[in-house]
Design a protein around this motif. Sequence first.
Motif, mmCIF file in Angstrom:
data_model
loop_
_atom_site.group_PDB
_atom_site.id
_atom_site.type_symbol
_atom_site.label_atom_id
_atom_site.label_comp_id
_atom_site.label_asym_id
_atom_site.label_seq_id
_atom_site.Cartn_x
_atom_site.Cartn_y
_atom_site.Cartn_z
ATOM 1 N N PHE A 67 12.188 11.511 -3.774
ATOM 2 C CA PHE A 67 11.854 10.484 -4.765
ATOM 3 C C PHE A 67 12.473 10.861 -6.102
ATOM 4 N N PRO A 97 1.762 9.780 -0.314
ATOM 5 C CA PRO A 97 2.311 10.074 -1.636
ATOM 6 C C PRO A 97 1.264 9.907 -2.745
ATOM 7 N N GLU A 98 1.670 10.290 -3.931
ATOM 8 C CA GLU A 98 0.809 10.111 -5.101
ATOM 9 C C GLU A 98 1.365 8.938 -5.892
ATOM 10 N N GLY A 99 0.513 8.200 -6.584
ATOM 11 C CA GLY A 99 0.985 7.099 -7.428
ATOM 12 C C GLY A 99 1.629 5.967 -6.644
ATOM 13 N N TYR A 100 1.165 5.761 -5.418
ATOM 14 C CA TYR A 100 1.730 4.679 -4.606
ATOM 15 C C TYR A 100 0.827 3.456 -4.700
ATOM 16 N N ASP A 101 1.264 2.368 -4.155
ATOM 17 C CA ASP A 101 0.417 1.199 -4.025
ATOM 18 C C ASP A 101 0.725 0.557 -2.683
ATOM 19 N N VAL A 102 -0.253 -0.195 -2.157
ATOM 20 C CA VAL A 102 -0.020 -0.875 -0.882
ATOM 21 C C VAL A 102 0.471 -2.295 -1.156
ATOM 22 N N TYR A 103 0.993 -2.928 -0.117
ATOM 23 C CA TYR A 103 1.458 -4.306 -0.253
ATOM 24 C C TYR A 103 0.250 -5.232 -0.215
ATOM 25 N N PHE A 114 3.962 -1.476 10.477
ATOM 26 C CA PHE A 114 5.257 -1.267 9.815
ATOM 27 C C PHE A 114 5.645 0.213 9.855
ATOM 28 N N MET A 158 -0.983 5.592 7.982
ATOM 29 C CA MET A 158 0.474 5.406 8.036
ATOM 30 C C MET A 158 1.171 6.754 8.171
ATOM 31 N N GLU B 91 8.553 -3.184 -6.994
ATOM 32 C CA GLU B 91 8.035 -2.165 -6.080
ATOM 33 C C GLU B 91 8.013 -0.795 -6.737
ATOM 34 N N SER B 94 4.955 -0.897 -9.240
ATOM 35 C CA SER B 94 3.636 -0.886 -8.601
ATOM 36 C C SER B 94 3.439 0.391 -7.780
ATOM 37 N N GLY B 95 4.524 0.970 -7.297
ATOM 38 C CA GLY B 95 4.406 2.181 -6.482
ATOM 39 C C GLY B 95 4.519 1.905 -4.985
ATOM 40 N N THR B 96 4.686 0.629 -4.600
ATOM 41 C CA THR B 96 4.832 0.352 -3.168
ATOM 42 C C THR B 96 6.135 0.948 -2.631
ATOM 43 N N ILE B 97 7.100 1.180 -3.546
ATOM 44 C CA ILE B 97 8.375 1.753 -3.095
ATOM 45 C C ILE B 97 8.146 3.147 -2.497
ATOM 46 N N LYS B 98 7.124 3.843 -2.999
ATOM 47 C CA LYS B 98 6.852 5.182 -2.460
ATOM 48 C C LYS B 98 6.356 5.098 -1.023
ATOM 49 N N LEU B 99 5.613 4.029 -0.746
ATOM 50 C CA LEU B 99 5.156 3.837 0.624
ATOM 51 C C LEU B 99 6.362 3.513 1.518
ATOM 52 N N LEU B 100 7.226 2.659 0.976
ATOM 53 C CA LEU B 100 8.412 2.231 1.718
ATOM 54 C C LEU B 100 9.347 3.408 1.976
#
Lengths: 325, 307
Positions: A67, A97-103, A114, A158, B91, B94-100
């Motif tokens: 990252f 991860p840290e500082g993530y968000d879900v869709y 997914f 996930m 993304e 918001s941080g969704t890119i980290k999930l992706l």
Amino acid sequence: MAAIELNGVTKRFEDDDGVFETLQLSSTPSVTAVNDLSFSVAEGEVFGFLGPNGAGKSTTINMLLDFVRPTEGTIRVLGHDAQAESVAVRRRTGVLPEGYDVYDRLTGREHVEFAIQSKEADDDPDELLSRVGLDPEDAGRRAGGYSKGMTQRLALAMALAGSPDLLILDEPSSGLDPAGAREMREIVRAEAERGATVFFSSHVLGQVEAVCDRVGIMRNGELIAEDSIRGLRSRIGTDSVLRLDVDGNADLAAVRNVEGVSSVDADGERLAVSCTDDAKTSVIEAIEASGATVADFETDTASLEDIFIAYTEGGKTTEETEVSA
Amino acid sequence: MTVESVARKDFRDALRSRWLIGLTLFFALLIGGSTALFYGVLLKGAGANSETLFGLTTAPGGLFSFSYAGMLGFVLALIALVTAHGSLIDERESGTIKLLLSLPNSRRDVVFGKLVGRTLVVLVSMLVGFVIAMFAMLFLGGQVMFASYAGQVALSGLLATSFVSIGIWLSATSTSQRQALFGTFGLYFIFAVLWSTVATGVPRVVNWAMDQLGLGTLSMTQVIEMRLFIKYLNPLRAYETLVAELYGPAVAARLFKASLGERLTIKGVFEESLPFYFNGWFILAILLAWIVVPPILGYLSFRKADL
């Protein structure tokens, strides 16, 4: 082969260099988040990565996952270069991860599906979801409405997809209640038993103590200690504090001379003796031998928390401790 | 995993957010509605064909200059930019890119997956509009000239795709949503409004500089050629002239919306021999370059970025 290997890794964040930022004349000084970090985690090991907030834990983890890119040094994960072969790394790694968000608009189950597709795995999404404690009704809802704890469970599901060889969990217990944190530890333990390497960060010691084979402690971008929990304890030197109520005058010099005693504090008839576990009996014998009687005593075991604070807040013990890498 | 899985997820997200539905309704009303209005009310029973509207360059009655392709180009470009400009930066913020990117997706997969996903969103909704327009014409007694109509649809698709590409580039390069937004409107303003000033200004500056250096000045023909060349570097203008070529000769298409002075000077030159850089294929290559180059630039910047 080491699952994770860092060699002289430094990360400095320079000021932003976006197209528009270059037009602005302001410049923020660069910040060194991680400084010359070297350590490795063996395959199958459960490694706790500790340190207060801002110590450089997340930056380190973000570098493992590509990252962010190290300014200097090399990182290998599962035998792959963490930058050039990041996709190969992530194919075999489960990440929280840290500082993530879900869709927001995808359901919990769709998130897990997914992840399974992306990893070309054949897990059953419902099985993963129930493993992390998300009930089927919640799994069918859009993740935008999830609480922090549910979101964290979803991300863990996930991460578990595809039975990864390595789990990288950044502050996995944040947002979880104590019961959730315990379930998290049980999952970590189960994954380790399956043979996975687990690398997780925390600023809460209790999370780590029970499950880790080894811990590393970060402070100000540097690894200031790396050892097993037992090793850390012994390195602090003091395992216990013996508190005694004494009748009569104890010979403090004699107590100090007992092997294993590091310090004796007297407050009237109350003594506090810092010593190793084995020395306790000898301490009491020495006091009684000097003519006083021990009316009552109790032992405080130095908690990992004390050790952690000693390290990270820079008590005298820290100064004496050499960093082993 | 692949560009495809990112694109699929992105497209599904657009479905869920009702953005796709909204855009489809919008294009149904804009393209389908304007066609129905034109053939059903304005030219009712006049035996018109599809070229009457889509090849239209002035309003019926000649009251004001109007080109259907010009209008549609402005709208498509704006819609495409709005659709694409947030694709990556949203993304990231918001941080969704980290999930992706925790999953085995490469940054290339993410950039080009987004490109494919957002392009499909714009193209699908636009196509629905054109299909409705086609049925409206057939229903209202207009004849559909399939060759030019298909050409118009294809060129509109290319224009929309080029602005999705530009939006992806902005989104990949920006470090905040605010930046991406300002960049989007700034670029749109440049392409839609400022470009003619640039096209007029550059030859003047060149002329002035050459004069200062004692190199003489450009001929009138050279000035106009330079101005036209710069004009057609703008994807909106490239689209417009390519559409015009569907309905008439290439020279007329290149002089589409040119001033009377320009026409008088250059028409004869062009009719004698049209320079290769004003050839339809060359202009099409410019439009295609706007599709290919921006996402690559965006990827190169995004590849290096700390998230």
